[in-house]
Design an enzyme around this catalytic site. Sequence first.
Site, short mmCIF file in Angstrom:
data_model
loop_
_atom_site.label_atom_id
_atom_site.label_comp_id
_atom_site.label_asym_id
_atom_site.label_seq_id
_atom_site.Cartn_x
_atom_site.Cartn_y
_atom_site.Cartn_z
CG ASN A 185 1.71 -6.37 6.81
OD1 ASN A 185 2.05 -5.20 6.93
ND2 ASN A 185 2.55 -7.38 6.90
N GLY A 243 1.74 -2.64 5.75
CA GLY A 243 2.70 -2.49 4.66
C GLY A 243 2.30 -3.25 3.42
CD GLU A 244 2.34 -8.24 3.32
OE1 GLU A 244 1.70 -9.03 2.62
OE2 GLU A 244 3.11 -8.62 4.23
CG MET A 245 -3.34 -6.66 0.46
SD MET A 245 -4.05 -8.32 0.51
CE MET A 245 -5.49 -8.11 -0.53
CG HIS A 293 -1.83 1.16 1.29
ND1 HIS A 293 -3.00 1.20 0.56
CD2 HIS A 293 -1.76 2.35 1.95
CE1 HIS A 293 -3.61 2.36 0.77
NE2 HIS A 293 -2.88 3.08 1.62
#
Lengths: 330, 330
Positions: B121, B123-125, B81
């Site tokens: 997360n 840092g991810e989705m 993201h």
Amino acid sequence: MRYLTFMLAGACFSLNALALTPGNEPIQPIEPVEVADPAKVELGKQLFFDPRLSRSGFISCNSCHNLSMGGSDNLTSSIGHNWQQGPINSPTVLNSSMNLAQFWDGRAADLKEQAAGPIANPGEMAFTHDLALDVLRSIPQYQQAFDRVYGKPQITLDEVTDAIAAFEETLVTPGSRFDLWLKGDAKALNDTELAGYRLFKEVGCTACHDGQAVGGNSFQKMGLVMPYATLNPTEGVAGLTGNDADRMKFKVPTLRNVELTYPYFHDGAYWELEEAVDVMARLQLGRELDKVQVEQITAFLKTLTGEQPSFALPILPPSTKATPRPKPFD
Amino acid sequence: MRYLTFMLAGACFSLNALALTPGNEPIQPIEPVEVADPAKVELGKQLFFDPRLSRSGFISCNSCHNLSMGGSDNLTSSIGHNWQQGPINSPTVLNSSMNLAQFWDGRAADLKEQAAGPIANPGEMAFTHDLALDVLRSIPQYQQAFDRVYGKPQITLDEVTDAIAAFEETLVTPGSRFDLWLKGDAKALNDTELAGYRLFKEVGCTACHDGQAVGGNSFQKMGLVMPYATLNPTEGVAGLTGNDADRMKFKVPTLRNVELTYPYFHDGAYWELEEAVDVMARLQLGRELDKVQVEQITAFLKTLTGEQPSFALPILPPSTKATPRPKPFD
């Protein structure tokens, strides 16, 4: 007798259904596409899904024209390289071969010319055409596929965009309920949908939203009767011509699959189809529609959702030692 | 006689081919998967491809475990993201059901537990499980699909991750040339590949890279004989246990489809398979392989590329008025 039927139609829904007949309508059904060159289409499909045409190795054509989502990204404006916010709503790739030109401002004459744009746009895929060609030339399976289709020793940008366009030309959506009705299946639409279609014609929507694509065949000023309020600074065709008369002039979008291609308008400011119908009627036609009328037109518009293109997810050939590496973070 | 064959094998390639027989090997062939619940798998496939499980509406499971690209993203570390750089190389989802645990450090016991991680997360989705459930519950077609599969009134996270895991369990890759050889087709491998396989066993690679997945069934220290030089600060299992003995201990990755899942190792630092083979031999086994040996093992490893999962790109049901809108830029 015809006149009488029309008069009755105003008063009674079930008679309305009888009164409307598919002949001579301003909208024509979409026919299934006949694929002339399957190898070229297959190659174009791989390219459409290949993020190695972007600097990051992360963004493909399908990222913003997602074929799982009506050929759009369902975002107000798209996400480009390094999470840049795009200037405009991503138009659907579905039935885009029917457009008189490509992009909202028509700056590309056709799909082939369009396909080259995002690859090298610093705000989108942020690559260069030369590097994209280096990637493809470094991969034997791509080289072989281009050889088979084009029979020339070296892959060119012209071939890349030609193959992508050939794939995109297959992305048509026949078989919508409205098309079934156009082809004579009187039961394909219910009374509300038929009333919506009649209204759609009556209030003048079909002046611009007509033809096979229900749009896509003219440029029109957004905010014809009343100005369109938007925070988006895009100027439309005027951005190309510098001509004041072209300010806020945009290509009329297709309404095929409009149920799937929210949010609406060039600025993606409206998420609900009912709102979009209301805004269009007021700003383009000077008409105040009541709630029932908006619902009827919306119900009609949802009958324009056709069969979505169905195909196996393409498997991409692996990179080699010679392939330029993706650079997402530098 | 067996001893004699082995002796001869060292001197003559064509005899080697005869000497190697598929019986009793440390690697077992992958069998095609039998789908017990097609409706659940179909639902899981939609979820796997649905970017509305992310805050931005742009990132899906398939973004980093791209099934066009060996179930990986072919990046050093993934893009999350807001274009955040991930801490670690994205492992392939192909054959991941065979892993003894999920993630490089094994912090999820199985695919179902894993699937919940990236959604929430930051840092991810970068979404929340609650919002992801709100999205799915707002879409009637999803609600119906969950009803059909699970028969309960409200969609739960447990069901979402169960369906995604069920889809992922179908992502196996049978039919590799090596598996054909294991099953008795002596001509499926050439002499170089067979020499590579013999070396792979002889130098000790199969101590960790064995079984159906050719890995995935143990945790090992990266840099067993010599330390692994990396700029990546990830500590492996020690990040979970705090135990110094677990520093740089990672799950041994599968070598199935390794030709497609570059770049290599948890830090994605090596792009070429030959380099990865050389590094592994020196650091894990204390062996200096010569150029020919590296090429032979690499040739063998490329025979582990199996049939990639083939299925129609899923079509996602549209959002409704009640669907929480994506927030890519705020």
